[in-house]
Design a protein around this motif. Structure first.
Motif, PDB file in Angstrom:
ATOM      1  N   PHE A 228      -4.791   9.275  12.407  1.00  0.00           N
ATOM      2  CA  PHE A 228      -5.653   8.161  12.813  1.00  0.00           C
ATOM      3  C   PHE A 228      -5.862   8.308  14.318  1.00  0.00           C
ATOM      4  N   ARG A 229      -7.101   8.568  14.751  1.00  0.00           N
ATOM      5  CA  ARG A 229      -7.347   8.922  16.145  1.00  0.00           C
ATOM      6  C   ARG A 229      -8.426   8.036  16.761  1.00  0.00           C
ATOM      7  N   PHE A 230      -8.421   7.984  18.099  1.00  0.00           N
ATOM      8  CA  PHE A 230      -9.420   7.214  18.850  1.00  0.00           C
ATOM      9  C   PHE A 230     -10.143   8.136  19.808  1.00  0.00           C
ATOM     10  N   SER A 231     -11.444   7.894  19.974  1.00  0.00           N
ATOM     11  CA  SER A 231     -12.245   8.666  20.919  1.00  0.00           C
ATOM     12  C   SER A 231     -13.255   7.740  21.587  1.00  0.00           C
ATOM     13  N   GLN A 232     -13.505   7.959  22.870  1.00  0.00           N
ATOM     14  CA  GLN A 232     -14.540   7.227  23.596  1.00  0.00           C
ATOM     15  C   GLN A 232     -15.693   8.186  23.812  1.00  0.00           C
ATOM     16  N   GLU A 233     -16.774   7.997  23.053  1.00  0.00           N
ATOM     17  CA  GLU A 233     -17.937   8.891  23.116  1.00  0.00           C
ATOM     18  C   GLU A 233     -19.029   8.191  23.919  1.00  0.00           C
ATOM     19  N   GLY A 234     -19.139   8.513  25.212  1.00  0.00           N
ATOM     20  CA  GLY A 234     -20.078   7.795  26.057  1.00  0.00           C
ATOM     21  C   GLY A 234     -19.665   6.329  26.105  1.00  0.00           C
ATOM     22  N   GLY A 235     -20.566   5.438  25.705  1.00  0.00           N
ATOM     23  CA  GLY A 235     -20.257   4.011  25.696  1.00  0.00           C
ATOM     24  C   GLY A 235     -19.825   3.496  24.346  1.00  0.00           C
ATOM     25  N   VAL A 236     -19.545   4.385  23.387  1.00  0.00           N
ATOM     26  CA  VAL A 236     -19.201   3.986  22.026  1.00  0.00           C
ATOM     27  C   VAL A 236     -17.733   4.294  21.750  1.00  0.00           C
ATOM     28  N   SER A 237     -17.011   3.289  21.254  1.00  0.00           N
ATOM     29  CA  SER A 237     -15.620   3.484  20.840  1.00  0.00           C
ATOM     30  C   SER A 237     -15.597   3.906  19.372  1.00  0.00           C
TER      31      SER A 237
END
Length: 278
Positions: A228-237
């Motif tokens: 289960f991972r998190f990424s911040q892609e530009g302004g999108v979580s």
């Protein structure tokens, strides 16, 4: 209409807000008389907004110290003296053109270059499968969630049809998670192309018109990143994970803790088999 004929170049300048006020008024009148053309131009403007929404946070991020200095021996580029709107438009055109050429030459087999905002605020190339999934989900979210007229292909009022259609295309019985207890109602979904086959996108909205999207991609059986991972892609979580042959990515313009609580609910429903019959 008595003004000069409208050219495609002027329409593209209209999209980028580069026309003089008088000519803009004439173009607006031209489009009012041509609904199909107006729809095409509106879609271009929507793409611009989506690109700004996704990548402007990267442009505003501070430049890493070792990247900030310009070699003294190199004279400024002539483009550096151009007006700011023209410089931005030129950069955007080059970026889009490069992406289009890459798509045609490689059949979208390899992930394109993308911009992120990591700790050092550098631009990174996303290579591994998990981040590629998060990136594609973020782009889909940034493209469709701002839409007012066509945010989804099939609305929640036709949920049975939507679920049957997407299930057939992905080859599994899909069931969109129920997020009403968290304040989000399903408003519909759409079918999207993916690197590994068809993709389903479900969209939810709360009473304040905040939207979240769940991106479901089949063909992930050979991927090994199951955490289960998190990424911040530009302004999108984005919270994303892989379970069996499916990859899931939950995207929103929300802080990590808030989106994490929603992702926990989605993940729990998936584990109970409430979203996909495995």
């Amino acid at each position: 209409m008595n003004s000069a004929p409208v050219t495609e170049q002027e329409l593209q300048a209209f999209v980028d807000d580069l026309l003089p006020a008088a000519r803009r008024i004439e173009i607006e009148a031209y489009l009012q008389e041509r609904p199909a053309e107006a729809e095409r131009i509106a879609s271009y403007r929507q793409q611009n907004r989506a690109l700004h929404h996704l990548f402007d946070p990267v442009l505003r991020a501070p430049v890493a110290p070792h990247l900030g200095a310009r070699p003294a021996a190199l004279p400024p580029s002539p483009a550096a003296n151009a007006p700011l709107p023209l410089r931005f438009a030129a950069g955007l055109i080059l970026a889009l053109a490069g992406g289009a050429v890459g798509w045609l030459l490689h059949g979208n087999a390899a992930p394109p270059l993308t911009a992120q905002a990591p700790a050092a605020a550098n631009i990174a190339l996303i290579n591994n499968s998990g981040n590629a999934l998060a990136r594609r989900a973020a782009i889909a979210h940034a493209t469709f969630s701002p839409e007012t007229r066509h945010p989804v292909e099939v609305g929640a009022d036709q949920e049975a049809h939507l679920v049957a259609w997407l299930s057939k295309r992905l080859g599994a019985a899909l069931r969109p998670p129920v997020l009403k207890p968290l304040g989000y109602d399903l408003i519909g979904g759409r079918l999207l192309p993916g690197d590994d086959g068809p993709v389903a996108q479900f969209m939810y909205q709360d009473s304040a018109a905040h939207r979240i999207t769940l991106y479901v991609s089949a063909g992930q059986a050979d991927k090994h990143e199951t955490g289960f991972r998190f990424s911040q892609e530009g302004g999108v979580s984005v919270f994303y994970w892989i379970d069996g042959k499916f990859g899931y990515a939950l995207s929103a313009d929300l802080p990590k803790p808030e989106l994490g609580r929603i992702a926990d609910t989605v993940y729990a429903q998936l584990e109970r088999g409430s979203a996909v019959e495995k």
